[in-house]
Enzyme design. Structure first.
Site, PDB file in Angstrom:
ATOM      1  N   GLN A 202      -1.197  28.727  77.639  1.00 11.34           N
ATOM      2  CA  GLN A 202      -0.475  27.479  77.356  1.00 11.34           C
ATOM      3  C   GLN A 202      -1.358  26.288  77.727  1.00 11.34           C
ATOM      4  O   GLN A 202      -1.591  26.044  78.915  1.00 11.34           O
ATOM      5  CB  GLN A 202       0.814  27.473  78.200  1.00 11.34           C
ATOM      6  CG  GLN A 202       1.678  26.253  78.049  1.00 11.34           C
ATOM      7  CD  GLN A 202       2.932  26.350  78.922  1.00 11.34           C
ATOM      8  OE1 GLN A 202       2.930  27.045  79.951  1.00 11.34           O
ATOM      9  NE2 GLN A 202       3.995  25.675  78.544  1.00 11.34           N
ATOM     10  N   GLY A 203      -1.822  25.556  76.714  1.00 14.74           N
ATOM     11  CA  GLY A 203      -2.720  24.429  76.979  1.00 14.74           C
ATOM     12  C   GLY A 203      -1.990  23.100  76.926  1.00 14.74           C
ATOM     13  O   GLY A 203      -2.129  22.339  75.960  1.00 14.74           O
ATOM     14  N   TYR A 204      -1.227  22.827  77.955  1.00 16.82           N
ATOM     15  CA  TYR A 204      -0.527  21.540  78.042  1.00 16.82           C
ATOM     16  C   TYR A 204      -1.294  20.610  79.001  1.00 16.82           C
ATOM     17  O   TYR A 204      -1.764  19.552  78.624  1.00 16.82           O
ATOM     18  CB  TYR A 204       0.892  21.719  78.597  1.00 16.82           C
ATOM     19  CG  TYR A 204       1.949  22.181  77.637  1.00 16.82           C
ATOM     20  CD1 TYR A 204       1.645  22.815  76.441  1.00 16.82           C
ATOM     21  CD2 TYR A 204       3.303  21.996  77.940  1.00 16.82           C
ATOM     22  CE1 TYR A 204       2.651  23.246  75.573  1.00 16.82           C
ATOM     23  CE2 TYR A 204       4.315  22.412  77.081  1.00 16.82           C
ATOM     24  CZ  TYR A 204       3.981  23.041  75.908  1.00 16.82           C
ATOM     25  OH  TYR A 204       4.987  23.464  75.073  1.00 16.82           O
TER      26      TYR A 204
ATOM     27  N   GLU B 147      10.749  28.208  78.747  1.00 13.22           N
ATOM     28  CA  GLU B 147      10.070  28.558  79.993  1.00 13.22           C
ATOM     29  C   GLU B 147      11.015  28.441  81.190  1.00 13.22           C
ATOM     30  O   GLU B 147      10.955  29.229  82.125  1.00 13.22           O
ATOM     31  CB  GLU B 147       8.854  27.634  80.202  1.00 13.22           C
ATOM     32  CG  GLU B 147       8.045  27.957  81.445  1.00 13.22           C
ATOM     33  CD  GLU B 147       6.742  27.164  81.540  1.00 13.22           C
ATOM     34  OE1 GLU B 147       6.538  26.238  80.715  1.00 13.22           O
ATOM     35  OE2 GLU B 147       5.940  27.473  82.422  1.00 13.22           O
TER      36      GLU B 147
HETATM   37  C1  FAD Z   1      -0.074  28.297  89.410  1.00 13.41           C
HETATM   38  C2  FAD Z   1      -0.032  27.271  88.324  1.00 13.41           C
HETATM   39  C3  FAD Z   1      -0.136  27.680  87.010  1.00 13.41           C
HETATM   40  C4  FAD Z   1      -0.132  26.735  85.989  1.00 13.41           C
HETATM   41  N1  FAD Z   1      -0.271  27.167  84.690  1.00 13.41           N
HETATM   42  C5  FAD Z   1      -0.346  26.252  83.689  1.00 13.41           C
HETATM   43  C6  FAD Z   1      -0.570  26.671  82.342  1.00 13.41           C
HETATM   44  O1  FAD Z   1      -0.699  27.864  82.058  1.00 13.41           O
HETATM   45  N2  FAD Z   1      -0.671  25.733  81.385  1.00 13.41           N
HETATM   46  C7  FAD Z   1      -0.527  24.404  81.648  1.00 13.41           C
HETATM   47  O2  FAD Z   1      -0.596  23.608  80.726  1.00 13.41           O
HETATM   48  N3  FAD Z   1      -0.333  23.963  82.914  1.00 13.41           N
HETATM   49  C8  FAD Z   1      -0.235  24.862  83.936  1.00 13.41           C
HETATM   50  N4  FAD Z   1      -0.024  24.436  85.231  1.00 13.41           N
HETATM   51  C9  FAD Z   1      -0.007  23.005  85.487  1.00 13.41           C
HETATM   52  C10 FAD Z   1       1.348  22.450  85.873  1.00 13.41           C
HETATM   53  O3  FAD Z   1       2.193  22.357  84.770  1.00 13.41           O
HETATM   54  C11 FAD Z   1       1.066  21.067  86.506  1.00 13.41           C
HETATM   55  O4  FAD Z   1       0.372  21.295  87.713  1.00 13.41           O
HETATM   56  C12 FAD Z   1       2.335  20.311  86.774  1.00 13.41           C
HETATM   57  O5  FAD Z   1       2.914  19.889  85.578  1.00 13.41           O
HETATM   58  C13 FAD Z   1       2.081  19.080  87.683  1.00 13.41           C
HETATM   59  O6  FAD Z   1       1.082  18.288  87.153  1.00 13.41           O
HETATM   60  P1  FAD Z   1      -0.168  17.834  88.047  1.00 13.41           P
HETATM   61  O7  FAD Z   1      -0.738  19.049  88.702  1.00 13.41           O
HETATM   62  O8  FAD Z   1      -1.054  17.029  87.167  1.00 13.41           O
HETATM   63  O9  FAD Z   1       0.430  16.933  89.195  1.00 13.41           O
HETATM   64  P2  FAD Z   1       0.885  15.418  89.063  1.00 13.41           P
HETATM   65  O10 FAD Z   1       1.645  15.232  87.808  1.00 13.41           O
HETATM   66  O11 FAD Z   1      -0.302  14.554  89.293  1.00 13.41           O
HETATM   67  O12 FAD Z   1       1.889  15.305  90.271  1.00 13.41           O
HETATM   68  C14 FAD Z   1       1.463  15.148  91.623  1.00 13.41           C
HETATM   69  C15 FAD Z   1       2.697  14.974  92.481  1.00 13.41           C
HETATM   70  O13 FAD Z   1       3.405  13.783  92.103  1.00 13.41           O
HETATM   71  C16 FAD Z   1       4.750  14.091  91.763  1.00 13.41           C
HETATM   72  N5  FAD Z   1       5.171  13.268  90.631  1.00 13.41           N
HETATM   73  C17 FAD Z   1       4.487  13.069  89.483  1.00 13.41           C
HETATM   74  N6  FAD Z   1       5.192  12.261  88.649  1.00 13.41           N
HETATM   75  C18 FAD Z   1       6.348  11.984  89.281  1.00 13.41           C
HETATM   76  C19 FAD Z   1       7.500  11.214  88.938  1.00 13.41           C
HETATM   77  N7  FAD Z   1       7.596  10.592  87.746  1.00 13.41           N
HETATM   78  N8  FAD Z   1       8.511  11.124  89.832  1.00 13.41           N
HETATM   79  C20 FAD Z   1       8.429  11.756  91.034  1.00 13.41           C
HETATM   80  N9  FAD Z   1       7.356  12.498  91.425  1.00 13.41           N
HETATM   81  C21 FAD Z   1       6.332  12.613  90.558  1.00 13.41           C
HETATM   82  C22 FAD Z   1       4.735  15.550  91.359  1.00 13.41           C
HETATM   83  O14 FAD Z   1       5.991  16.156  91.517  1.00 13.41           O
HETATM   84  C23 FAD Z   1       3.702  16.120  92.331  1.00 13.41           C
HETATM   85  O15 FAD Z   1       4.292  16.369  93.582  1.00 13.41           O
HETATM   86  C24 FAD Z   1      -0.017  25.365  86.281  1.00 13.41           C
HETATM   87  C25 FAD Z   1       0.090  24.949  87.622  1.00 13.41           C
HETATM   88  C26 FAD Z   1       0.093  25.883  88.625  1.00 13.41           C
HETATM   89  C27 FAD Z   1       0.209  25.396  90.026  1.00 13.41           C
END
Ligand code: FAD
Length: 397
Positions: free
Chosen positions: A129-131, A247
């Site tokens: 999944q490339g999101y 999901e």
């Molecule tokens: C084990 C694992 C597997 C994953 N697998 C995939 C995958 O296969 N494909 C894929 O596409 N992604 C994957 N992800 C990515 C995952 O979807 C993202 O890590 C997640 O969406 C959070 O984005 P970020 O890491 O950029 O954190 P950020 O968005 O930068 O968030 C950092 C912190 O700020 C908080 N925050 C951000 N915005 C807000 C808001 N508006 N209000 C309140 N709090 C906020 C968040 O809750 C978090 O605590 C995976 C992540 C993990 C940990």
């Protein structure tokens, strides 16, 4: 949930099949591949998944017209229960089966369905999944990866990150910006991109568990066919949100039943070590069990809701998947913490050099990710606040 005689018969068939087939070369796979242990026996688990597929035990909930069994929710739950009871290994085709498959069934063209669904069902092709991107995680609408048409192909440039299992998958379903200058959710497309090509570079990222379940993925002039866009070009946001709904919804049922297995093992471990005699730990184990029961009842009630009777588009339904995600992610993290308490002081030390963790340590460390992936807890709370409670949206900095 009321089980009919047919459901009970279905249960017997699943149980018998697993008892007969999780034997011989597959016997060693029992329990393999749980949280933080996704590296274990991948090739053997793939072979096992293909065995399941050949016997018709993949994609149970898909409609028969698309190669599924059209299994009821009750039967899907039964399958997962029996699967967990048999201690069968974690499945490797999860992203194709539970996320992309239902999305293609809902939005794909007949050609896309014919091309991809049989290979997902047979576990012949694995998907990632490339999101997420370095600048687009919770704020997914900030996707910056671009795709531009060159004749009958899309040419893709950009970077994805945290892409689970990208190092072992054949295809990626991804979001890319196909309308130059577009902003936020507008102008994004949902593309199906082959992973094994020279324009794609996958770099594993080492995690707390010491293993590398996810990756950075670089697209540098990678190509895919023009017709491999799901839904209309530019309408990818809507399709991507539908995938997220899958999901956070039905796909979590199998996972929750896996949790039951983990809790059962922890209770057995607490008995073995004598930790079960500690009144504080006993209380926590009992609360974990209650939490699991409540969570499961809630998930079943939400997922089984009759679309004709309740208010399927009402606020509770809109936030239902977010409530499920919040409940299970916290519960599972607390289980990891409880496992460390049951093990006591030795839980703080690796079994061997340089970093040989036991299953409980891996569970504890990997479950830190549960409140992040699939939409973080904070994001789920925002969804509940706006959709279920009608609170105003947060301002964007
Ligand atoms: C084990 C694992 C597997 C994953 N697998 C995939 C995958 O296969 N494909 C894929 O596409 N992604 C994957 N992800 C990515 C995952 O979807 C993202 O890590 C997640 O969406 C959070 O984005 P970020 O890491 O950029 O954190 P950020 O968005 O930068 O968030 C950092 C912190 O700020 C908080 N925050 C951000 N915005 C807000 C808001 N508006 N209000 C309140 N709090 C906020 C968040 O809750 C978090 O605590 C995976 C992540 C993990 C940990």
């Amino acid at each position: 949930m009321q089980l009919s005689p047919e459901d009970e018969q279905f249960r017997r068939r699943v149980r018998q099949w697993l008892a007969r087939n999780l034997t011989g070369r597959f016997a060693a796979l029992r329990g393999a591949g749980g949280p933080g242990r996704e590296h274990e026996a991948h090739a053997e688990r793939l072979a096992w998944n293909r065995e399941l597929a050949a016997a018709g035990w993949t994609c149970l909930g898909w409609p028969p017209g698309h190669g599924g069994r059209g299994a009821t929710l009750a039967q899907q739950v039964i399958f997962h229960e029996e699967y967990a009871r048999a201690d069968a290994p974690t499945r490797v085709g999860y992203l194709g089966e539970e996320l992309l498959g239902p999305t293609l069934i809902a939005f794909g063209t007949p050609e896309q369905q014919r091309r991809f669904l049989p290979a997902i069902k047979a576990v012949d092709e694995l998907w990632c999944q490339g999101y997420s991107e370095p600048g687009a995680g919770s704020d997914l609408a900030a996707v910056a990866t671009t795709a531009a048409l060159d004749g009958d192909q899309w040419v893709i440039t950009g970077q994805k990150v945290w892409t689970s299992l990208a190092h072992v998958t054949d295809w990626c379903f991804m979001l890319a910006r196909t309308e130059p200058g577009s902003r936020r959710g507008a102008g994004l497309s949902y593309l199906l991109v082959p992973m094994r090509q020279s324009g794609v570079t996958v770099r594993p990222i080492r995690q707390l568990t010491g293993t590398a379940e996810f990756n950075e993925v670089f697209f540098d002039g990678a190509r895919t066919r023009r017709d491999l866009v799901v839904g209309e070009a530019g309408d990818g946001w809507r399709v991507a949100m539908a995938t997220l709904g899958f999901e956070r919804g039905v796909a979590t049922l199998g996972q929750q039943i896996g949790f039951e297995r983990e809790l059962g093992r922890l209770v057995a471990e607490a008995r073995r070590t004598g930790a079960a005699a500690d009144p504080v730990l006993r209380g926590k184990l009992a609360r974990a069990w209650i939490g699991l029961e409540a969570m499961r009842a809630h998930a079943l009630r939400t997922l089984a809701a009759d679309p004709d009777s309740a208010d399927p588009d009402g606020p509770a339904a809109a936030a239902g998947a977010s409530v499920i995600k919040l409940l299970w992610s916290r519960w599972h993290q607390q289980l990891g913490e409880l496992a460390m308490e049951v093990a006591g002081a030795p839980s703080m030390v690796a079994r061997g050099a340089p970093y040989d963790l036991d299953d409980w340590q891996r569970l504890f460390l990997f479950s830190r990710a549960d409140t992040i992936y699939g939409g973080s807890d904070e994001i789920q709370r925002n969804i509940i606040a706006t959709r279920a409670l009608g609170l105003p949206r947060q301002g964007r900095p």
